[in-house]
Every structure is written in C-alpha cells, then in structure tokens.
Design an enzyme around this catalytic site. Structure first.
Site, PDB file in Angstrom:
ATOM      1  N   ASN A  11       0.881  -1.164   0.000  1.00 16.43           N
ATOM      2  CA  ASN A  11       0.000   0.000   0.000  1.00 16.43           C
ATOM      3  C   ASN A  11       0.921   1.218   0.000  1.00 16.43           C
ATOM      4  O   ASN A  11       1.452   1.607   1.040  1.00 16.43           O
ATOM      5  CB  ASN A  11      -0.887  -0.053   1.256  1.00 16.43           C
ATOM      6  CG  ASN A  11      -1.862   1.103   1.317  1.00 16.43           C
ATOM      7  OD1 ASN A  11      -1.785   2.040   0.521  1.00 16.43           O
ATOM      8  ND2 ASN A  11      -2.767   1.046   2.261  1.00 16.43           N
ATOM      9  N   LYS A  18       3.128   0.759   3.289  1.00  9.43           N
ATOM     10  CA  LYS A  18       2.709  -0.246   4.261  1.00  9.43           C
ATOM     11  C   LYS A  18       2.729  -1.580   3.535  1.00  9.43           C
ATOM     12  O   LYS A  18       2.378  -1.649   2.353  1.00  9.43           O
ATOM     13  CB  LYS A  18       1.286   0.036   4.753  1.00  9.43           C
ATOM     14  CG  LYS A  18       1.184   1.272   5.603  1.00  9.43           C
ATOM     15  CD  LYS A  18      -0.218   1.392   6.187  1.00  9.43           C
ATOM     16  CE  LYS A  18      -0.450   2.793   6.697  1.00  9.43           C
ATOM     17  NZ  LYS A  18      -1.800   3.270   6.512  1.00  9.43           N
ATOM     18  N   ARG A  98      -2.383  -2.094  -3.659  1.00 10.64           N
ATOM     19  CA  ARG A  98      -3.589  -1.299  -3.490  1.00 10.64           C
ATOM     20  C   ARG A  98      -3.489  -0.122  -4.456  1.00 10.64           C
ATOM     21  O   ARG A  98      -2.512   0.627  -4.430  1.00 10.64           O
ATOM     22  CB  ARG A  98      -3.675  -0.774  -2.060  1.00 10.64           C
ATOM     23  CG  ARG A  98      -4.862   0.128  -1.901  1.00 10.64           C
ATOM     24  CD  ARG A  98      -4.856   0.832  -0.577  1.00 10.64           C
ATOM     25  NE  ARG A  98      -6.078   1.601  -0.437  1.00 10.64           N
ATOM     26  CZ  ARG A  98      -6.166   2.706   0.277  1.00 10.64           C
ATOM     27  NH1 ARG A  98      -5.117   3.174   0.923  1.00 10.64           N
ATOM     28  NH2 ARG A  98      -7.305   3.339   0.340  1.00 10.64           N
ATOM     29  N   HIS A 187     -12.615   2.902  -0.573  1.00  8.59           N
ATOM     30  CA  HIS A 187     -12.627   1.903   0.523  1.00  8.59           C
ATOM     31  C   HIS A 187     -13.314   0.608   0.075  1.00  8.59           C
ATOM     32  O   HIS A 187     -13.795  -0.163   0.903  1.00  8.59           O
ATOM     33  CB  HIS A 187     -13.397   2.411   1.768  1.00  8.59           C
ATOM     34  CG  HIS A 187     -12.755   3.539   2.490  1.00  8.59           C
ATOM     35  ND1 HIS A 187     -13.495   4.533   3.095  1.00  8.59           N
ATOM     36  CD2 HIS A 187     -11.459   3.828   2.743  1.00  8.59           C
ATOM     37  CE1 HIS A 187     -12.674   5.405   3.679  1.00  8.59           C
ATOM     38  NE2 HIS A 187     -11.438   4.992   3.475  1.00  8.59           N
ATOM     39  N   GLY A 217     -12.762   5.303   9.567  1.00  6.42           N
ATOM     40  CA  GLY A 217     -11.351   5.471   9.923  1.00  6.42           C
ATOM     41  C   GLY A 217     -11.061   6.957   9.913  1.00  6.42           C
ATOM     42  O   GLY A 217     -11.924   7.770  10.254  1.00  6.42           O
ATOM     43  N   ARG A 248     -11.899  15.736   6.460  1.00  2.00           N
ATOM     44  CA  ARG A 248     -12.687  16.093   5.274  1.00  2.00           C
ATOM     45  C   ARG A 248     -14.111  16.459   5.669  1.00  2.00           C
ATOM     46  O   ARG A 248     -14.696  15.824   6.541  1.00  2.00           O
ATOM     47  CB  ARG A 248     -12.740  14.927   4.279  1.00  2.00           C
ATOM     48  CG  ARG A 248     -11.404  14.548   3.698  1.00  2.00           C
ATOM     49  CD  ARG A 248     -11.577  13.547   2.552  1.00  2.00           C
ATOM     50  NE  ARG A 248     -10.313  12.913   2.267  1.00  2.00           N
ATOM     51  CZ  ARG A 248     -10.086  11.607   2.361  1.00  2.00           C
ATOM     52  NH1 ARG A 248     -11.066  10.772   2.713  1.00  2.00           N
ATOM     53  NH2 ARG A 248      -8.912  11.115   2.090  1.00  2.00           N
ATOM     54  N   ARG A 291     -10.500   9.729  19.456  1.00  2.00           N
ATOM     55  CA  ARG A 291     -10.202   9.529  20.888  1.00  2.00           C
ATOM     56  C   ARG A 291     -10.119  10.866  21.612  1.00  2.00           C
ATOM     57  O   ARG A 291     -10.632  11.030  22.717  1.00  2.00           O
ATOM     58  CB  ARG A 291      -8.858   8.793  21.064  1.00  2.00           C
ATOM     59  CG  ARG A 291      -8.948   7.318  20.751  1.00  2.00           C
ATOM     60  CD  ARG A 291      -7.591   6.707  20.604  1.00  2.00           C
ATOM     61  NE  ARG A 291      -6.967   7.167  19.360  1.00  2.00           N
ATOM     62  CZ  ARG A 291      -6.068   6.494  18.680  1.00  2.00           C
ATOM     63  NH1 ARG A 291      -5.652   5.328  19.130  1.00  2.00           N
ATOM     64  NH2 ARG A 291      -5.565   6.958  17.566  1.00  2.00           N
ATOM     65  N   GLY A 337     -10.920   2.110  12.375  1.00  2.00           N
ATOM     66  CA  GLY A 337     -10.483   2.623  13.682  1.00  2.00           C
ATOM     67  C   GLY A 337     -11.585   3.104  14.611  1.00  2.00           C
ATOM     68  O   GLY A 337     -11.682   2.663  15.760  1.00  2.00           O
ATOM     69  N   GLU A 340     -14.565   0.243  14.933  1.00  2.00           N
ATOM     70  CA  GLU A 340     -14.221  -0.948  15.714  1.00  2.00           C
ATOM     71  C   GLU A 340     -14.013  -0.633  17.183  1.00  2.00           C
ATOM     72  O   GLU A 340     -14.186  -1.504  18.042  1.00  2.00           O
ATOM     73  CB  GLU A 340     -12.924  -1.573  15.152  1.00  2.00           C
ATOM     74  CG  GLU A 340     -13.111  -2.193  13.785  1.00  2.00           C
ATOM     75  CD  GLU A 340     -11.787  -2.514  13.098  1.00  2.00           C
ATOM     76  OE1 GLU A 340     -10.771  -2.720  13.790  1.00  2.00           O
ATOM     77  OE2 GLU A 340     -11.769  -2.540  11.849  1.00  2.00           O
ATOM     78  N   GLU A 391      -8.035  -5.132   4.990  1.00  2.00           N
ATOM     79  CA  GLU A 391      -7.861  -4.836   3.569  1.00  2.00           C
ATOM     80  C   GLU A 391      -6.692  -5.608   2.966  1.00  2.00           C
ATOM     81  O   GLU A 391      -6.740  -6.023   1.809  1.00  2.00           O
ATOM     82  CB  GLU A 391      -7.670  -3.326   3.371  1.00  2.00           C
ATOM     83  CG  GLU A 391      -8.978  -2.573   3.582  1.00  2.00           C
ATOM     84  CD  GLU A 391      -8.794  -1.091   3.877  1.00  2.00           C
ATOM     85  OE1 GLU A 391      -8.360  -0.771   4.999  1.00  2.00           O
ATOM     86  OE2 GLU A 391      -9.077  -0.272   3.004  1.00  2.00           O
TER      87      GLU A 391
HETATM   88  P1  ADP Z   1      -7.018   5.022   8.383  1.00  2.00           P
HETATM   89  O1  ADP Z   1      -8.146   5.680   7.671  1.00  2.00           O
HETATM   90  O2  ADP Z   1      -5.829   5.884   8.557  1.00  2.00           O
HETATM   91  O3  ADP Z   1      -6.736   3.599   7.939  1.00  2.00           O
HETATM   92  P2  ADP Z   1      -7.958   3.790  10.854  1.00  2.00           P
HETATM   93  O4  ADP Z   1      -9.005   2.878  10.353  1.00  2.00           O
HETATM   94  O5  ADP Z   1      -6.732   3.214  11.444  1.00  2.00           O
HETATM   95  O6  ADP Z   1      -7.583   4.924   9.826  1.00  2.00           O
HETATM   96  O7  ADP Z   1      -8.649   4.735  11.943  1.00  2.00           O
HETATM   97  C1  ADP Z   1      -7.924   5.767  12.548  1.00  2.00           C
HETATM   98  C2  ADP Z   1      -8.818   6.521  13.498  1.00  2.00           C
HETATM   99  O8  ADP Z   1      -9.451   5.600  14.398  1.00  2.00           O
HETATM  100  C3  ADP Z   1      -8.044   7.458  14.406  1.00  2.00           C
HETATM  101  O9  ADP Z   1      -7.914   8.721  13.839  1.00  2.00           O
HETATM  102  C4  ADP Z   1      -8.907   7.528  15.630  1.00  2.00           C
HETATM  103  O10 ADP Z   1      -9.747   8.638  15.525  1.00  2.00           O
HETATM  104  C5  ADP Z   1      -9.762   6.293  15.587  1.00  2.00           C
HETATM  105  N1  ADP Z   1      -9.561   5.424  16.742  1.00  2.00           N
HETATM  106  C6  ADP Z   1      -8.594   4.504  16.941  1.00  2.00           C
HETATM  107  N2  ADP Z   1      -8.736   3.927  18.163  1.00  2.00           N
HETATM  108  C7  ADP Z   1      -9.811   4.511  18.737  1.00  2.00           C
HETATM  109  C8  ADP Z   1     -10.468   4.360  20.003  1.00  2.00           C
HETATM  110  N3  ADP Z   1     -10.036   3.511  20.908  1.00  2.00           N
HETATM  111  N4  ADP Z   1     -11.553   5.130  20.220  1.00  2.00           N
HETATM  112  C9  ADP Z   1     -11.983   6.015  19.307  1.00  2.00           C
HETATM  113  N5  ADP Z   1     -11.413   6.200  18.123  1.00  2.00           N
HETATM  114  C10 ADP Z   1     -10.332   5.460  17.837  1.00  2.00           C
END
Ligand code: ADP
Length: 405
Positions: A11, A18, A98, A187, A217, A248, A291, A337, A340, A391
């Site tokens: 990726n 990555k 990707r 996505h 995410g 965004r 977070r 992120g 989940e 992914e």
């Molecule tokens: P990307 O789009 O970069 O692949 P991810 O799917 O890894 O992103 O998601 C990243 C986002 O997930 C972070 O910016 C954060 O806001 C959120 N995140 C990660 N862990 C937590 C958590 N424990 N609680 C709330 N949000 C979280």
C-alpha cells in the site's frame, strides 16, 4: 515441487509504504510493517515477523535516510530476507498493490502489464493524491521481481456495480462524460471484505443478506450492499463526498466552493486543501482523532461536543437513506479505527432509531475485541455488528485468486 503461495501486499502512499507478507495456504500473516517519511530526511522502518522461520523475533525498528520508494522496498526486502522469507523466494506467487482509483476501466483485480500501468497513470487526474504513489510502488516492485505477477486491486472496484442512477451526478450529461465525472466510491476492498464477513457472522449466505457498512477510519464511508453487490456508497468522484471525516468535510452545498472563491478570494488549491485537510472533525473542533474528540467532549468541551454531534448526525442520515435504498436491512456493520473501537459512536448512531429496528445491547457494545461480533440485543430485527476490516488479507486473496488459477 512446492506451489508458490506467498503474496506481498503493498500500500504505497506519497511518503510511506505499508506492507504485509501473507501465505495464502493458511492464510497466515508472515510479516507486517511500514516505511514512513520516505524522502524526508529521517525515515523510519518498522518490521514485525509474525509467523514462519522468524516468528516471535519481535518488532524491529530502524531510522535513517530512505530517499525514495525504490530504497524503501529494498529495505523491506532486506528485512524479509533476514526473516528467511526473502522476496527472491520461489514461494512468492504475486505482489498485490492497493490502487486507489480504477476509473470505469478497472472493475476487477487486474494483472499489471505495460498497458495497464499506463492506464493507471492516465487516471492520475482523478486521484492526484493517491495514484502517483501507487504507480511508483508498482514500478519498483516490478523492477525487483519482474518474473512475479503484479496485481492491482482497486479501491473503486467494489462500487462499480452501483446502478447508473446512483453513480450519476445530476449535471449536464455531456460535460460529465467528457470529464469522467461520476460517483466512483472508495474503501471498496474494505466494504467487500466486511460485508462478506458480516454475512458469515450471521451464518447466512452472502446472496441473502442486505448490509449497511460504515467504514469509519480517518477517511470514512458508508455503503449499501444487497446480496453481496454494492448498490450505493457515500464517497463520489473523490473521497471528499459523504460522511464527516477526520479532516474532510463530506457533503456540502457545492456553492460553498463558489462562495469561498468569489467572496473569500481563495484559490482552487486553497479550497481543495481546506475541504480535504482542514475540515471534518478537525475543522469543527481542532482535533481529527476521535479519541481526543471523545475525551474533550467528556470534559464538557463545547466544540468537541458539536463535532461529535455533527459526525453522528451525518451517519444517522446515511443509515436512514440506505435503509430506504435497500428496502430491507439485515445488518448495520461498523468497521475501521472509529467503528471498531468507539462504542460511544455506535451507541449514538443507533440512538432513537428503534423505529428502524436498530439498537445496541450496552454490555455487548462495550466489549473490546479483535473478533467480529454482534452487539445488538438478542432477537433484534436488524443485527448491529462490529467487524474488524482486513484490507491486506482481501487484497492478497484477490491477487492470489487471479494468479493461482
Ligand atoms: P485510516 O483511515 O488511517 O486507515 P484507521 O481505520 O486506522 O484509519 O482509523 C484511525 C482513526 O481511528 C483514528 O484517527 C482515531 O480517531 C480512531 N480510533 C482509533 N482507536 C480509537 C479508540 N479507541 N476510540 C476512538 N477512536 C479510535
């Protein structure tokens, strides 16, 4: 003779790569890592062997100058060689790349030859932030192992099944055709993987299940999937449309752009940057990490509360709209992120939607786990589920399926 069953998944971003090495005979994840800050002076490589000869060896990290993507991939190859899973191995069946934008041409994973690479390059105007790095990644991997098939897996592909009435913008048709303006969606690899995994979780055939997937995410998108086929998604010509994201804006009146240009005197590039990089949660409250938004909102910070409320409000609108598009919804699935990990977001999205059959069981919703799980109460009309996305596995699967025929 052994059958080659390893797939390297790449990726490639503008300053990062990555990667994961998978053995599809399992499937087993042999190694994972990333190189970041390529060409920015002090680069960082993090590598972790996960299975195979070097399993349990622990995470390795090194910093130093990595000037370009070629050096980055050579550094990755050296790490893999040190694990005894080098890229020169006859076990390597394919490299899966990707690729963000496949336009209307690429609706399936595709083995890359010169013509395909030229076509991916020609799509750069549609994805100026992503496709150039994807092209570079392909070029360097091809140079490293010219004999191994390189497979492009497109973020847009899963959405190619959207009906014309969903994919078209209601603008002058000739203009739209001339500039390839339509809704492509992104996505897609995640939406494909998660919608299929959700059917499995429910113990039902994919063809019988209607699912709304919320991929939340940093970037975020929703999709409506009927019997395994995508019929609607929230991102459009670019990943800017749709949900409120980390940085965004998602949906807005296109006239905001004219207003910023005419009244604010901003250039097209400034507006592009404002809407893609300084909007969303970041624009509303100064933080793009959910977070941090949750922590501040919990402390009573008004702008963080507003950002959270706007984020959730947009999600509710999409859940309602996609319920109407699908007619019948079997599952609402959260992934990535935020999806989940943030039980507060899942709870807030379904709050007040009992009329649509949506609710979460607070105890089940609070559980943190890397496993797919149902978080709605027993007997709920619509299952609410959390399905961690993967992914890389999906790219490896698609690439391997293509070359192992
Ligand atoms: P990307 O789009 O970069 O692949 P991810 O799917 O890894 O992103 O998601 C990243 C986002 O997930 C972070 O910016 C954060 O806001 C959120 N995140 C990660 N862990 C937590 C958590 N424990 N609680 C709330 N949000 C979280």
């Amino acid at each position: 003779m052994t059958t080659a069953s390893r797939v390297l998944v790449l990726n490639s971003g503008s300053s990062s790569v990555k990667y994961q090495l998978l053995d599809m005979a399992g499937p087993t994840r042999l190694a994972a890592g990333l190189v970041e800050r390529i060409g920015e002076g002090t680069s960082r490589l993090v590598h972790e062997p996960l299975a195979g000869p070097a399993a349990g060896g622990g995470r390795r990290e090194r910093t130093g100058a990595i000037g370009d993507h070629r050096e980055a991939l050579e550094a990755v190859a050296a790490e893999l060689a040190a694990d005894g899973t080098g890229l020169d191995s006859p076990e390597l069946a394919a490299v899966g790349h990707r690729v963000v934008h496949g336009g209307t041409r690429f609706t399936e994973p595709t083995v890359i030859d010169d013509e395909v690479l030229a076509e991916i390059r020609s799509l750069i105007p549609l994805a100026p932030l992503h496709n150039p790095a994807n092209v570079t990644g392909i070029e360097v991997a091809r140079a490293l192992r010219a004999d191994v098939p390189q497979v492009a897996v497109f973020d847009t592909a899963f959405h190619a099944t959207m009906p014309e009435h969903a994919a078209r913008y209601a603008i002058d048709a000739a203009t739209a055709d001339r500039y390839a303006i339509r809704r492509y969606g992104f996505h897609g690899t995640s939406h494909a993987y998660v919608s299929r995994a959700a059917a499995k979780l429910l113990g039902r055939p994919v063809a019988d299940v209607n699912v709304i997937v919320l991929h939340l995410g940093n970037g975020a998108s929703a999709s409506a999937v009927r019997g395994g086929v995508c019929v609607e998604t929230s991102m459009g010509l670019t990943p800017l449309e749709g949900l409120v994201m980390g940085t965004r804006s998602g949906d807005l009146d296109p006239a905001v752009v004219f207003h910023l240009a005419r009244v604010g005197g901003l250039s097209v590039d400034e507006i592009d940057s404002l809407l893609n990089k300084k909007s969303g949660l970041l624009g509303l409250c100064g933080d793009n990490d959910m977070r941090e938004v949750l922590r501040r909102a919990g402390d009573g910070d008004e702008s963080a509360r507003l950002a959270f409320a706007a984020y959730v409000h947009r999600l509710k609108k999409y859940v309602g709209a996609y319920t109407a598009v699908l007619g019948r919804v079997d599952a609402l699935v959260f992934t990535a992120g935020v999806g989940e990990n943030a039980h507060q977001v899942r709870q807030a999205v379904v709050d007040g939607l009992a009329g649509l059959g949506l609710a979460v069981d607070p105890q089940a919703n609070a559980v943190r786990s890397p496993e797919p799980r149902v978080v709605s109460p027993a007997g709920a009309r619509v299952a609410v589920a959390v399905v961690p996305t993967d992914e890389e596995l999906e790219i490896a699967r698609q690439a391997y399926a293509l070359v192992a025929r």
